[in-house]
Write an enzyme that holds these catalytic residues in place. Structure first.
Site, PDB file in Angstrom:
ATOM      1  N   HIS A 147       6.837   2.227   5.409  1.00 15.00           N
ATOM      2  CA  HIS A 147       5.486   2.472   5.931  1.00 15.00           C
ATOM      3  C   HIS A 147       5.400   3.827   6.619  1.00 15.00           C
ATOM      4  O   HIS A 147       4.489   4.621   6.334  1.00 15.00           O
ATOM      5  CB  HIS A 147       5.098   1.359   6.911  1.00 15.00           C
ATOM      6  CG  HIS A 147       3.798   1.605   7.615  1.00 15.00           C
ATOM      7  ND1 HIS A 147       2.578   1.275   7.071  1.00 15.00           N
ATOM      8  CD2 HIS A 147       3.533   2.168   8.825  1.00 15.00           C
ATOM      9  CE1 HIS A 147       1.615   1.625   7.913  1.00 15.00           C
ATOM     10  NE2 HIS A 147       2.162   2.166   8.975  1.00 15.00           N
ATOM     11  N   HIS A 150       5.967   6.776   4.163  1.00 11.33           N
ATOM     12  CA  HIS A 150       4.807   6.923   3.282  1.00 11.33           C
ATOM     13  C   HIS A 150       3.671   7.653   3.993  1.00 11.33           C
ATOM     14  O   HIS A 150       3.122   8.619   3.465  1.00 11.33           O
ATOM     15  CB  HIS A 150       4.352   5.539   2.820  1.00 11.33           C
ATOM     16  CG  HIS A 150       3.107   5.551   2.000  1.00 11.33           C
ATOM     17  ND1 HIS A 150       3.013   6.210   0.798  1.00 11.33           N
ATOM     18  CD2 HIS A 150       1.887   4.985   2.197  1.00 11.33           C
ATOM     19  CE1 HIS A 150       1.799   6.062   0.287  1.00 11.33           C
ATOM     20  NE2 HIS A 150       1.097   5.327   1.129  1.00 11.33           N
ATOM     21  N   LYS A 204      -1.635 -10.341  -2.934  1.00 12.58           N
ATOM     22  CA  LYS A 204      -0.993  -9.219  -2.246  1.00 12.58           C
ATOM     23  C   LYS A 204       0.122  -8.603  -3.087  1.00 12.58           C
ATOM     24  O   LYS A 204       0.313  -7.389  -3.097  1.00 12.58           O
ATOM     25  CB  LYS A 204      -0.443  -9.682  -0.898  1.00 12.58           C
ATOM     26  CG  LYS A 204       0.088  -8.528  -0.045  1.00 12.58           C
ATOM     27  CD  LYS A 204       0.547  -9.009   1.313  1.00 12.58           C
ATOM     28  CE  LYS A 204       1.040  -7.836   2.151  1.00 12.58           C
ATOM     29  NZ  LYS A 204       1.484  -8.264   3.495  1.00 12.58           N
ATOM     30  N   GLN A 211       0.942  -0.220  -6.847  1.00 14.18           N
ATOM     31  CA  GLN A 211       1.568   0.956  -6.258  1.00 14.18           C
ATOM     32  C   GLN A 211       2.776   1.410  -7.075  1.00 14.18           C
ATOM     33  O   GLN A 211       3.005   2.609  -7.248  1.00 14.18           O
ATOM     34  CB  GLN A 211       1.955   0.653  -4.812  1.00 14.18           C
ATOM     35  CG  GLN A 211       0.739   0.554  -3.890  1.00 14.18           C
ATOM     36  CD  GLN A 211       1.074  -0.022  -2.532  1.00 14.18           C
ATOM     37  OE1 GLN A 211       1.886  -0.934  -2.410  1.00 14.18           O
ATOM     38  NE2 GLN A 211       0.439   0.491  -1.501  1.00 14.18           N
TER      39      GLN A 211
END
Length: 269
Positions: A147, A150, A204, A211
């Site tokens: 996270h 990114h 999800k 991605q």
């Protein structure tokens, strides 16, 4: 490179690689002109990541449903605008998907593409709020290396493309990424509406698949531009290809650990 300050005669010198090659259309735009914007905002982001959990761990986690919902809706609208602008204006100009050189052109359509890509860059600053929400809600598993890597590197990369190549083939990864973010923030907006809605949010894992497909496509797309000798720019094309590889590995690892392994363990029980 010398940057003028309005009508004042004072000038400021900025030192960074290839300043003479910076695109003259966007070089003076907000948060683009000075290279100091990048380290300052990155430093603030990393300080939040480092000190934020230490502070919030002393308190109860916050729900923040209303701010989360409105932030997600705002990001849906912003990414929708970016995606629509890039699709409509590149089609109007007959842009090539495979190879589109970046030309210094002040036509209305070209400037709208540059503006959309500037907003794409700004959206990466606004996405720092995602990290802040994780910290305030104490969602430590979501505050992962993937996270933080990114969000921080995408911000830097977007500054580079807006500074040097704000039109041309830049539109392809930005268009794809903004489309995926529309879906992603739609999921986030729905997920804060409570259990009645959350029970229908079983897709999800498909966001992670999207991605992964995005980074595979970008790697292959950038590779074919390199092989064809596209005039878009070897250095930026090679950077895009290399940049996609760590994400392929990390998102692939995340998908296997969170969905494949979890599914196997659930069946074993």
């Amino acid at each position: 490179m010398m940057a003028s300050l309005g009508n004042d005669t004072k000038t400021v010198s900025y030192f960074y690689p290839f300043p003479d090659k910076a695109d003259e259309r966007t070089r003076d735009w907000p948060l683009v002109e000075s290279p100091w914007n990048v380290p300052v905002l990155l430093a603030a982001y990393f300080l939040m990541v480092y000190y934020g959990p230490k502070w919030t761990s002393r308190h109860k986690p916050l729900q923040l449903r209303v701010p989360l919902f409105f932030h997600s809706v705002s990001m849906i609208l912003l990414n929708g605008y970016i995606c629509l602008e890039l699709v409509s204006q590149t089609r109007a100009l007959g842009y090539s998907l495979g190879c589109q050189p970046c030309r210094v052109n002040y036509s209305p359509q070209e400037m709208r593409i540059a503006t959309a890509l500037w907003w794409f860059y700004i959206s990466k600053v606004l996405e720092f709020a995602d990290t802040a929400f994780f910290i305030l809600r104490q969602k430590w598993t979501q505050l992962s290396f993937l996270h933080v890597y990114h969000h921080s590197t995408m911000f830097v990369f977007c500054w580079v493309v807006v500074k040097w190549v704000p039109t041309g083939s830049t539109y392809v990864p930005a268009m794809i990424n903004s489309f995926i973010h529309i879906i992603m923030y739609s999921y986030y907006a729905l997920s804060v509406l409570g259990p009645r809605v959350q029970k229908f949010l079983r897709w999800k894992r498909y966001l992670t698949r999207l991605q992964l497909v995005q980074f595979i496509f970008i790697f292959l797309w950038a590779s074919q531009m390199l092989l064809r000798g596209c005039e878009y720019g070897t250095w930026i094309t090679l950077s895009m290809a290399i940049y996609s590889l760590p994400f392929l590995f990390m998102f692939g690892k995340f998908y296997v650990q969170n969905y494949r392994v979890a599914t196997v363990e659930k069946k074993a029980k």
